[in-house]
Write a protein that holds these residues in place. Sequence first.
Motif, PDB file in Angstrom:
ATOM      1  N   GLY A 207       4.981  20.023 -62.549  1.00 47.78           N
ATOM      2  CA  GLY A 207       4.986  19.529 -61.185  1.00 47.78           C
ATOM      3  C   GLY A 207       5.118  20.656 -60.178  1.00 47.78           C
ATOM      4  N   ALA A 208       4.778  20.331 -58.938  1.00 45.31           N
ATOM      5  CA  ALA A 208       4.855  21.316 -57.864  1.00 45.31           C
ATOM      6  C   ALA A 208       6.300  21.551 -57.448  1.00 45.31           C
ATOM      7  N   GLU A 209       6.619  22.801 -57.191  1.00 43.43           N
ATOM      8  CA  GLU A 209       7.929  23.185 -56.672  1.00 43.43           C
ATOM      9  C   GLU A 209       7.878  23.445 -55.169  1.00 43.43           C
ATOM     10  N   VAL A 210       6.679  23.666 -54.672  1.00 41.51           N
ATOM     11  CA  VAL A 210       6.438  23.800 -53.231  1.00 41.51           C
ATOM     12  C   VAL A 210       5.361  22.792 -52.854  1.00 41.51           C
ATOM     13  N   VAL A 211       5.602  22.021 -51.799  1.00 49.95           N
ATOM     14  CA  VAL A 211       4.670  20.983 -51.376  1.00 49.95           C
ATOM     15  C   VAL A 211       4.167  21.288 -49.970  1.00 49.95           C
ATOM     16  N   CYS A 212       2.852  21.327 -49.813  1.00 52.90           N
ATOM     17  CA  CYS A 212       2.243  21.536 -48.498  1.00 52.90           C
ATOM     18  C   CYS A 212       1.915  20.186 -47.865  1.00 52.90           C
ATOM     19  N   LEU A 213       2.206  20.063 -46.584  1.00 51.57           N
ATOM     20  CA  LEU A 213       1.796  18.886 -45.819  1.00 51.57           C
ATOM     21  C   LEU A 213       0.326  19.071 -45.466  1.00 51.57           C
ATOM     22  N   GLY A 214      -0.538  18.317 -46.129  1.00 52.60           N
ATOM     23  CA  GLY A 214      -1.969  18.566 -46.053  1.00 52.60           C
ATOM     24  C   GLY A 214      -2.704  17.894 -44.925  1.00 52.60           C
ATOM     25  N   CYS A 215      -2.099  17.859 -43.748  1.00 48.06           N
ATOM     26  CA  CYS A 215      -2.764  17.337 -42.551  1.00 48.06           C
ATOM     27  C   CYS A 215      -1.928  17.736 -41.347  1.00 48.06           C
ATOM     28  N   ALA A 216      -2.584  18.146 -40.265  1.00 50.20           N
ATOM     29  CA  ALA A 216      -1.840  18.489 -39.047  1.00 50.20           C
ATOM     30  C   ALA A 216      -1.085  17.277 -38.523  1.00 50.20           C
ATOM     31  N   GLY A 217      -1.590  16.071 -38.818  1.00 43.83           N
ATOM     32  CA  GLY A 217      -0.932  14.859 -38.380  1.00 43.83           C
ATOM     33  C   GLY A 217       0.340  14.536 -39.137  1.00 43.83           C
ATOM     34  N   MET A 218       0.662  15.331 -40.171  1.00 47.00           N
ATOM     35  CA  MET A 218       1.883  15.108 -40.954  1.00 47.00           C
ATOM     36  C   MET A 218       3.075  15.899 -40.436  1.00 47.00           C
ATOM     37  N   VAL A 219       2.932  16.527 -39.294  1.00 49.05           N
ATOM     38  CA  VAL A 219       4.055  17.269 -38.730  1.00 49.05           C
ATOM     39  C   VAL A 219       5.253  16.328 -38.581  1.00 49.05           C
ATOM     40  N   GLY A 241       1.773  23.375 -42.565  1.00 43.69           N
ATOM     41  CA  GLY A 241       0.716  24.345 -42.294  1.00 43.69           C
ATOM     42  C   GLY A 241       0.668  24.811 -40.849  1.00 43.69           C
ATOM     43  N   VAL A 242       1.048  23.935 -39.919  1.00 38.58           N
ATOM     44  CA  VAL A 242       1.073  24.325 -38.509  1.00 38.58           C
ATOM     45  C   VAL A 242       2.142  25.383 -38.286  1.00 38.58           C
ATOM     46  N   GLU A 243       3.345  25.151 -38.801  1.00 39.12           N
ATOM     47  CA  GLU A 243       4.415  26.140 -38.681  1.00 39.12           C
ATOM     48  C   GLU A 243       4.021  27.446 -39.356  1.00 39.12           C
ATOM     49  N   ALA A 244       3.411  27.350 -40.540  1.00 37.67           N
ATOM     50  CA  ALA A 244       2.992  28.545 -41.266  1.00 37.67           C
ATOM     51  C   ALA A 244       1.957  29.325 -40.472  1.00 37.67           C
ATOM     52  N   GLY A 245       0.990  28.615 -39.891  1.00 35.11           N
ATOM     53  CA  GLY A 245      -0.049  29.296 -39.124  1.00 35.11           C
ATOM     54  C   GLY A 245       0.490  30.020 -37.913  1.00 35.11           C
ATOM     55  N   VAL A 246       1.410  29.374 -37.192  1.00 36.26           N
ATOM     56  CA  VAL A 246       2.017  30.028 -36.034  1.00 36.26           C
ATOM     57  C   VAL A 246       2.791  31.266 -36.483  1.00 36.26           C
ATOM     58  N   GLY A 247       3.520  31.133 -37.584  1.00 37.07           N
ATOM     59  CA  GLY A 247       4.280  32.279 -38.092  1.00 37.07           C
ATOM     60  C   GLY A 247       3.400  33.459 -38.443  1.00 37.07           C
ATOM     61  N   VAL A 248       2.286  33.190 -39.103  1.00 40.77           N
ATOM     62  CA  VAL A 248       1.347  34.264 -39.460  1.00 40.77           C
ATOM     63  C   VAL A 248       0.804  34.943 -38.223  1.00 40.77           C
TER      64      VAL A 248
END
Length: 256
Positions: A207-219, A241-248
């Motif tokens: 199983g996954a140990e890290v889970v990505c929210l796969g839609c901007a609408g899932m914020v 992913g939105v938080e990750a993108g801003v951080g990058v």
Amino acid sequence: MTALHPTPSTPSTAIPRSLLIINPNSTTAMTTALVPIITPLLPPSFRATYFTGPPSSPPSINNEADSTASATACLPLLLPLLASHDAVLIACYSAHPLVPQLRARTAAPVIGILEASVYFSLALLGASGAAGGKFGIVTTGAAWESLLATAVEELLGGKGRFAGVTSTGLDADQLHRVGREELEARMGEATRKLVGEGEEGKEGAQGAEVVCLGCAGMVGLREVVEQAAKEVGKSVKVVDGVEAGVGVLVGMVGRY
């Protein structure tokens, strides 16, 4: 009509750095939902401008054809904005055509939230110290399961430490229209499937140990995923992913 909404910046003698946040669909509610997530992430020297796709863009990007249509609708409107922004975030969880299209037209860093979430996930797996740990994605409609799996494998050059994709069965715009109880139930079911140990007896199932929210609408749904994982005895890290993108992008602007 395309909406542009600059956020207030802290008074400073220096010219603030500017991020262009692009929602390529035409649903303004999705753009509005990004603002309270992104604003606290911005250093005082940064501001954000929010772009919503025009009416000719799909209200929800549910497949590859929608991605292409949204890029066609948005690109001409975005090109005049590039010169006045220091970095660009495509807030659509897909291998969206706007990412390479805009990269070809500006020297500023451009990233999509799918790509950013993959980078963050790999770093978190390394930090966990768990040998062979994997990350996965909870997404919207079932059509995205194969599309996102292919996009991630192309980024990684193979499956690597990727556990796969599970879906809620809800399109992106439906996330804002269904009741909270149904939304949490669907997110919980998809999460439990993703973080479970896979098919019994399947070699290497994990199983996954890290889970990505796969839609901007899932914020804002981080806690729902964390709770669902606990229900099957798992503790997971959740990547928005939105938080990750801003951080990058904040880390890159002015340095590269």
